[in-house]
Design an enzyme around this catalytic site. Sequence first.
Site, PDB file in Angstrom:
ATOM      1  N   LYS A  65       0.822  -1.169  -0.125  1.00  0.00           N
ATOM      2  CA  LYS A  65       0.164   0.058   0.048  1.00  0.00           C
ATOM      3  C   LYS A  65       0.688   1.283   0.162  1.00  0.00           C
ATOM      4  O   LYS A  65       0.300   2.256  -0.587  1.00  0.00           O
ATOM      5  CB  LYS A  65      -0.911   0.144   1.262  1.00  0.00           C
ATOM      6  CG  LYS A  65      -2.079  -0.828   1.159  1.00  0.00           C
ATOM      7  CD  LYS A  65      -3.016  -0.833   2.260  1.00  0.00           C
ATOM      8  CE  LYS A  65      -4.175  -1.713   2.064  1.00  0.00           C
ATOM      9  NZ  LYS A  65      -5.454  -1.385   3.190  1.00  0.00           N
ATOM     10  N   ASP A 101     -10.223   3.151   2.225  1.00  0.00           N
ATOM     11  CA  ASP A 101     -10.414   2.544   3.677  1.00  0.00           C
ATOM     12  C   ASP A 101     -11.037   3.099   4.583  1.00  0.00           C
ATOM     13  O   ASP A 101     -11.878   2.883   5.128  1.00  0.00           O
ATOM     14  CB  ASP A 101      -8.842   1.924   4.081  1.00  0.00           C
ATOM     15  CG  ASP A 101      -8.299   0.704   3.446  1.00  0.00           C
ATOM     16  OD1 ASP A 101      -8.924  -0.147   2.778  1.00  0.00           O
ATOM     17  OD2 ASP A 101      -7.243   0.552   3.299  1.00  0.00           O
TER      18      ASP A 101
END
Length: 277
Positions: A65, A101
Amino acid sequence: MGIYGVMGYPIGHSMSPIMHNREFEALGLSNHYAAFNVQPSQLKTAIEGVRALHIKGLNVTIPHKVAVMEYLDEIDDEAQLIGAVNTIKNEDGRLIGSNTDGQGYLRSLLPLLKQRELNRKKILVIGAGGASRAIVTSLARHGVEQLDITNRTVSKADKLVEHVKRFVPSTSAELSDAEKNLSNYDIIVNTTSVGMSPHINEVPINIDNVKEGAIVSDLIYNPLTTKFMQKARDKGAITDNGVGMFVYQGALSFEKWTGIEPSIERMTETVLKKLGG
Ligand code: NAP
């Protein structure tokens, strides 16, 4: 026909392929979503492959990420603030990174609130890892009354507090101090992995002092009800597991790629079926 997927290492247990593929099928879209097992040393080559193969969109998961960011052409504001990307959109060869997220968590939280009154909530976040950083960034950008962070390693909570303090009032605390002051909070979120299967009898903190009617979220979805959630429920709290965040982060990625709003109900059903719930 468009190819989409998730890139991580290891990627074997991901629920994303089944969730997105069922949605593509249900909406009559002839797309396919695959799981790509990409070793860290192959990340740059994999992104070159995305360009060469015209892969239209990707989710990015652990451990890529943060590392993936240097290979992208553009990174949106939220992902820059979070410092991590979980979604890539290929716009005619330009790779654009974003992060769904934190917004995914917010979307899953809003239905539990009485109307949209998040700005007046006092929130405690337990944990200061990657998931915590995404969530506290989104909560802080949205605006809340107080956003406190506790973590086993307090220095990591201190760093996150420095990060969010420019948006909202925020302090860090030792786990033991947070336990004592739990009744101050309207929303408590466990972002640690404590209580995840197979360690299902562990809790991140003692929740006994929780205020009746408070919302207690756990980002864990295996098991669907953690011991932490069960104990909070016994004290009169409203609880929520990590399925909502998982589904909404996927739904937000889906919408970025296709411009189509997927069915939250159907995605939730797919995930729960996969989890055996
Ligand atoms: P991470 O970056 O590795 O962070 C782990 C966090 O858990 C840190 O705060 C760490 O504290 C704490 N921790 C780990 N073991 C602990 C222990 N034995 N005692 C006390 N604290 C402990 O992991 P992450 O990516 O943030 O993920 C954290 C959790 O969120 C996982 O359970 C993951 O499955 C879940 N998650 C769910 C979703 C969803 O969509 N529902 C999305 C992302 C993540 P230290 O800093 O002291 O090590």
